[in-house]
Design a protein around this motif. Sequence first.
Motif, PDB file in Angstrom:
ATOM      1  N   TRP A  69      61.784  35.991  35.419  1.00 39.43           N
ATOM      2  CA  TRP A  69      60.810  35.184  36.173  1.00 39.43           C
ATOM      3  C   TRP A  69      60.602  35.764  37.564  1.00 39.43           C
ATOM      4  O   TRP A  69      59.470  35.926  38.019  1.00 39.43           O
ATOM      5  CB  TRP A  69      61.319  33.747  36.230  1.00 39.43           C
ATOM      6  N   GLY A  72      58.334  38.787  37.897  1.00 36.06           N
ATOM      7  CA  GLY A  72      56.898  38.554  37.866  1.00 36.06           C
ATOM      8  C   GLY A  72      56.533  37.558  36.796  1.00 36.06           C
ATOM      9  O   GLY A  72      57.026  37.639  35.678  1.00 36.06           O
ATOM     10  N   HIS A  73      55.684  36.598  37.166  1.00 30.93           N
ATOM     11  CA  HIS A  73      55.249  35.563  36.225  1.00 30.93           C
ATOM     12  C   HIS A  73      53.811  35.155  36.528  1.00 30.93           C
ATOM     13  O   HIS A  73      53.272  35.474  37.581  1.00 30.93           O
ATOM     14  CB  HIS A  73      56.187  34.343  36.277  1.00 30.93           C
ATOM     15  N   PRO A  75      50.984  33.120  37.909  1.00 33.83           N
ATOM     16  CA  PRO A  75      50.933  32.168  39.020  1.00 33.83           C
ATOM     17  C   PRO A  75      50.700  30.738  38.516  1.00 33.83           C
ATOM     18  O   PRO A  75      49.848  30.491  37.670  1.00 33.83           O
ATOM     19  CB  PRO A  75      49.747  32.653  39.854  1.00 33.83           C
ATOM     20  N   GLY A  76      51.511  29.831  39.017  1.00 36.00           N
ATOM     21  CA  GLY A  76      51.390  28.428  38.644  1.00 36.00           C
ATOM     22  C   GLY A  76      52.124  28.045  37.377  1.00 36.00           C
ATOM     23  O   GLY A  76      52.147  26.866  37.006  1.00 36.00           O
ATOM     24  N   GLU A 141      46.895  38.932  38.356  1.00 33.81           N
ATOM     25  CA  GLU A 141      47.887  38.771  39.408  1.00 33.81           C
ATOM     26  C   GLU A 141      49.148  38.079  38.887  1.00 33.81           C
ATOM     27  O   GLU A 141      49.076  37.197  38.031  1.00 33.81           O
ATOM     28  CB  GLU A 141      47.274  37.930  40.533  1.00 33.81           C
ATOM     29  N   THR A 142      50.294  38.504  39.423  1.00 33.34           N
ATOM     30  CA  THR A 142      51.566  37.846  39.134  1.00 33.34           C
ATOM     31  C   THR A 142      52.205  37.382  40.428  1.00 33.34           C
ATOM     32  O   THR A 142      51.908  37.910  41.501  1.00 33.34           O
ATOM     33  CB  THR A 142      52.563  38.785  38.412  1.00 33.34           C
ATOM     34  N   GLU A 143      53.067  36.389  40.303  1.00 32.49           N
ATOM     35  CA  GLU A 143      53.930  35.982  41.407  1.00 32.49           C
ATOM     36  C   GLU A 143      55.288  36.602  41.144  1.00 32.49           C
ATOM     37  O   GLU A 143      55.761  36.599  40.008  1.00 32.49           O
ATOM     38  CB  GLU A 143      54.079  34.459  41.458  1.00 32.49           C
ATOM     39  N   THR A 144      55.891  37.148  42.199  1.00 28.21           N
ATOM     40  CA  THR A 144      57.212  37.762  42.081  1.00 28.21           C
ATOM     41  C   THR A 144      58.103  37.215  43.186  1.00 28.21           C
ATOM     42  O   THR A 144      57.647  36.448  44.041  1.00 28.21           O
ATOM     43  CB  THR A 144      57.146  39.294  42.219  1.00 28.21           C
ATOM     44  N   ARG A 148      52.889  37.863  45.797  1.00 27.87           N
ATOM     45  CA  ARG A 148      51.907  38.111  44.734  1.00 27.87           C
ATOM     46  C   ARG A 148      51.627  39.600  44.615  1.00 27.87           C
ATOM     47  O   ARG A 148      51.573  40.312  45.606  1.00 27.87           O
ATOM     48  CB  ARG A 148      50.630  37.345  45.013  1.00 27.87           C
ATOM     49  N   ARG A 150      49.349  42.631  42.036  1.00 27.53           N
ATOM     50  CA  ARG A 150      48.355  42.906  40.998  1.00 27.53           C
ATOM     51  C   ARG A 150      48.358  44.408  40.749  1.00 27.53           C
ATOM     52  O   ARG A 150      48.302  45.193  41.687  1.00 27.53           O
ATOM     53  CB  ARG A 150      46.963  42.460  41.431  1.00 27.53           C
TER      54      ARG A 150
END
Length: 167
Positions: A69, A72-73, A75-76, A141-144, A148, A150
């Motif tokens: 997780w 990178g996952h 977003p939201g 885009e991912t959240e890490t 963030r 991309r």
Amino acid sequence: MTTLPGAAPIPSFSDNPVLRVPPAAPAEAAAYFGASLAFHADVSDVAAALAAGGDPGFVVLDSRSARSWDQGHVPGAVHLPTARIVGEAERLLDPAVPVITYCWGPGCDGGTRAALALARLGYQVKEMLGGIEYWIREGFETETSRGRERRDADPLTAPAGSADCGC
């Protein structure tokens, strides 16, 4: 072709490897493919629904480990590893809202196991085809743990310069 006396020709095993097993009847094919779409969501469709703003009508669930997780996952997304679904789903998920599960990618059945666990608990669920691998490969885009990120889209999975593959 092999032909038996008084019978229609029977294709031999070496004729056409694509048609060795003939296609299903159209009604059977429609039932199968319709069912497949009831169980799966495309990465691009999930991304488009999330990007449209407002309530997409579903929640995205990442079923991987905490370490994964953080790497990178979506977003939201809600983070709920598969092993914890039975004990924690009720606290984290609204049973009236469909859940879209994902894990690593096509070589991993973690998203399928998560979807099965949720379905057994009574949730409406679909699995996101391709998992986080195809989410990233299509340039979303991912959240890490670093914020963030991309990456450029892989031209083998998404058309260059377009968010719409046309399918």
